[in-house]
Design a protein around this motif. Structure first.
Motif, PDB file in Angstrom:
ATOM      1  N   UNK A  11       0.832  -1.210   0.000  1.00  0.00           N
ATOM      2  CA  UNK A  11       0.000   0.000   0.000  1.00  0.00           C
ATOM      3  C   UNK A  11       0.865   1.259   0.000  1.00  0.00           C
ATOM      4  N   UNK A  59       1.894   1.777  -3.368  1.00  0.00           N
ATOM      5  CA  UNK A  59       0.800   2.273  -4.221  1.00  0.00           C
ATOM      6  C   UNK A  59       0.675   3.781  -4.072  1.00  0.00           C
ATOM      7  N   UNK A 116       3.598   5.301  -5.953  1.00  0.00           N
ATOM      8  CA  UNK A 116       3.400   5.241  -7.408  1.00  0.00           C
ATOM      9  C   UNK A 116       2.315   6.225  -7.850  1.00  0.00           C
ATOM     10  N   UNK A 117       1.240   6.302  -7.058  1.00  0.00           N
ATOM     11  CA  UNK A 117       0.153   7.221  -7.404  1.00  0.00           C
ATOM     12  C   UNK A 117       0.664   8.663  -7.390  1.00  0.00           C
ATOM     13  N   UNK A 168       2.784   9.277 -10.419  1.00  0.00           N
ATOM     14  CA  UNK A 168       2.077   9.358 -11.705  1.00  0.00           C
ATOM     15  C   UNK A 168       1.196  10.604 -11.809  1.00  0.00           C
ATOM     16  N   UNK A 207      -3.916  12.392  -6.803  1.00  0.00           N
ATOM     17  CA  UNK A 207      -3.616  11.687  -5.555  1.00  0.00           C
ATOM     18  C   UNK A 207      -3.906  12.573  -4.350  1.00  0.00           C
ATOM     19  N   UNK A 241      -4.666  12.319   0.069  1.00  0.00           N
ATOM     20  CA  UNK A 241      -3.324  11.897   0.475  1.00  0.00           C
ATOM     21  C   UNK A 241      -2.384  13.100   0.472  1.00  0.00           C
ATOM     22  N   UNK A 273      -5.872  17.885  -0.199  1.00  0.00           N
ATOM     23  CA  UNK A 273      -6.020  16.661   0.606  1.00  0.00           C
ATOM     24  C   UNK A 273      -6.764  16.943   1.914  1.00  0.00           C
ATOM     25  N   UNK A 291      -5.296   5.736 -12.135  1.00  0.00           N
ATOM     26  CA  UNK A 291      -3.841   5.651 -12.131  1.00  0.00           C
ATOM     27  C   UNK A 291      -3.401   4.351 -12.813  1.00  0.00           C
ATOM     28  N   UNK A 305      -0.371   3.175 -13.172  1.00  0.00           N
ATOM     29  CA  UNK A 305       0.714   2.430 -12.537  1.00  0.00           C
ATOM     30  C   UNK A 305       0.205   1.673 -11.302  1.00  0.00           C
ATOM     31  N   UNK A 306      -1.099   1.771 -11.059  1.00  0.00           N
ATOM     32  CA  UNK A 306      -1.709   1.019  -9.961  1.00  0.00           C
ATOM     33  C   UNK A 306      -2.688   0.002 -10.545  1.00  0.00           C
ATOM     34  N   UNK A 346      -5.687  -1.557  -6.318  1.00  0.00           N
ATOM     35  CA  UNK A 346      -4.960  -0.472  -5.642  1.00  0.00           C
ATOM     36  C   UNK A 346      -5.647   0.869  -5.862  1.00  0.00           C
ATOM     37  N   UNK A 357      -6.975   3.113  -2.730  1.00  0.00           N
ATOM     38  CA  UNK A 357      -5.998   4.189  -2.503  1.00  0.00           C
ATOM     39  C   UNK A 357      -6.462   5.256  -1.499  1.00  0.00           C
TER      40      UNK A 357
END
Lengths: 296, 233
Positions: free
Chosen positions: A170, A173, A176-177, A180, A185, A190, B75, B92, B94-95, B99, B103
């Protein structure tokens, strides 16, 4: 030339490769998330070795505690630098960042040089190999120093754990999120900024770890990172910017290839990596594992 | 009279030098579905981005659930119960699908992963695939249910019908209707009048970064010609 000699070269190459892999992995993780090339990486590698040396001098700490403590201290310093300095340059031209990290490199090197000269009256210092790892191992077909085998094994484990965490957990993840699409995100709740600092800490911590590992092999010296980092950047170009697995595989592969190549044709020893880089750039400009910029 | 869930006053927004939103005033009541209608480039998407804190250069006030959120990073706005599904969906690649679903931080009142997979079994079947391998409709579904994990009070939904087949648009409409039935307020950006008028209690009409008209559900039929004129190029 016999097989024995070539095998030893392969092992030596793996040792070099272990350092390339740890360093280029750190650079890849940092580049992926922060979109910056951390020119300071070599200096932080050196700082890892120096902190291990200083912990030994001041607190009498040996290799094992320093192997944990020095990378942590380097990571903390890195995080402080990211918060106070690097974060001010996000969104500006990349050259600003290059100038900042290059300046910090010079500063770190000279500071360490001054401290070593004034406190210990040396310009470079040896670092003792831990007792359990002195001596050699007879692998049957080849005899190899125990410590160097340890370096290969530990680097491999650390690289694979890092890869696993990024690709399969996680935490990975989230990383990576954020890499990207930071905007989306963040909108999902987050705190991307907090993660950026953490990822930078991990990346430079890997450099610090490589530095501690290097200390018993090379001596502790203010400019020990300068040459290594140039080869490491070549490795990063060959592997492709930002690819995690690519940086690990390329690190070890380039180490072996360069060592074997140098054994086969000694005049190529110093240039082989760069010839390889030039060829890769001609054939596949984004690197062996890199994606075209638009495809990220 | 109950307080508005979202109260936007005198909102101005800028892209660099250009002034793109001009003194918007709009409100969304708890559980209400409100649409922003207008042509391409009228400022609807920018409005959602400004409210969510994704676009930072703006002035005015955005009050959400009783607190001024204009200065908060997105956020923290999300943590207060606002959710944004961008026009490009923000899946996303890459997920994995799983995921992507898992997320956002889970919060009380949010959808559990179990509920997501029971409602959309395809997301479980494709769980290990990269998010980008889903069809357009599946991506839109994923984008909507993903934000539900944090249990939002207000959903900012940007052109959910865009580029999708009518049968899929129908399903997305059902989904929004169901969520609204459960008390979720929705601020919907649309160019598809049929889709918007099925869902929304109220419509704001955008022209050139300004709100020029407001039409209630009951008046849509009578004012259909006006609305069509606003939307036609």
């Amino acid at each position: 030339m016999n097989t024995q000699f070539l095998l030893i070269q392969v092992f030596n190459g793996l040792v070099n490769g272990a350092f390339y892999a740890l360093l280029s992995l750190g650079l890849a993780v940092i580049f992926g998330m922060l979109r910056i090339v951390n020119f300071m990486h070599g200096a932080l590698y050196m700082l890892g070795a120096f902190v291990a040396f200083a912990l030994g001098q001041i607190l009498g700490l040996g290799f094992w505690p320093s192997l944990v403590l020095a990378p942590l201290l380097v990571a903390l310093l890195g995080m402080a630098l990211e918060r106070t300095l690097l974060s001010r340059l996000y969104g500006l031209e990349p050259s600003y960042n290059l100038l900042l990290t290059f300046g910090l490199t010079l500063l770190t090197q000279d500071l360490v040089k001054q401290v070593m000269l004034s406190q210990y009256a040396v310009s470079s210092a040896p670092y003792t190999t831990p007792t359990v790892l002195t001596g050699v191992v007879n692998l049957g077909f080849v005899v190899f120093p125990k410590y160097r085998l340890f370096v290969i094994a530990l680097a491999l484990v650390v690289c694979l754990v890092t890869w696993f965490v990024i690709e399969k957990t996680r935490v990975g993840a989230i990383v990576r999120a954020s890499t990207e699409n930071p905007v989306v995100t963040r909108s999902l709740g987050i705190d991307v900024g907090k993660w950026v600092t953490g990822v930078f800490g991990v990346g430079v911590g890997l450099a610090g770890l490589a530095g501690v590992l290097a200390a018993p092999i090379y001596s502790v010296e203010p400019y020990m990172g300068a040459e290594l980092i140039i080869t490491t950047f070549a490795v990063v170009v060959i592997g492709g910017m930002g690819s995690i697995l690519g940086s690990i595989v390329t690190g070890f592969a380039v180490g072996v290839l360069a060592a074997v190549g140098a054994a086969v044709y000694p005049p190529m020893a110093n240039t082989l990596v760069f010839v390889l880089m030039a060829v890769v750039l001609l054939v596949r400009p984004t690197g062996l594992f890199g994606l075209p910029e638009g495809a990220r | 009279m109950t307080a508005a869930l979202l109260d936007v006053r005198d909102l101005n927004a800028y892209y660099g030098q250009s002034h793109v939103l001009h003194g918007l005033n709009l409100r969304v009541m708890p559980g209400e579905v409100v649409s922003l209608l207008g042509r391409n480039g009228a400022g609807k998407t920018t409005t959602l981005k400004s409210i969510m804190g994704v676009l930072r250069s703006r002035t005015g006030s955005v009050t959400f659930d009783g607190a001024d959120v204009l200065r908060l990073p997105s956020h923290r706005i999300a943590a207060r119960g606002m959710a944004w599904v961008p026009e490009e969906r923000g899946i996303l690649s890459s997920l994995s699908v799983r995921e992507n679903v898992e997320l956002p931080p889970a919060r009380p009142g949010g959808w559990s992963a179990e509920r997501v997979y029971e409602t959309f079994p395809v997301l479980r079947e494709r769980g290990q695939h990269p998010g980008s391998k889903l069809s357009g409709g599946e991506q839109q579904m994923l984008a909507i249910v993903r934000v539900l994990r944090s249990g939002p009070k207000l959903l900012l939904l940007d052109e959910p019908s865009e580029g999708l087949a009518p049968v899929i648009v129908q399903r997305i409409g059902d989904m929004v209707e169901r969520l609204s039935g459960e008390g979720l307020a929705v601020l919907l950006v649309e160019q598809n009048l049929k889709f918007a008028s099925r869902l929304a209690d109220r419509h704001y009409v955008f022209v050139d970064g300004r709100i020029v008209d407001e039409v209630k559900r009951d008046d849509v039929q009578a004012r259909r010609d006006d609305l069509v004129r606003y939307l036609s190029v």
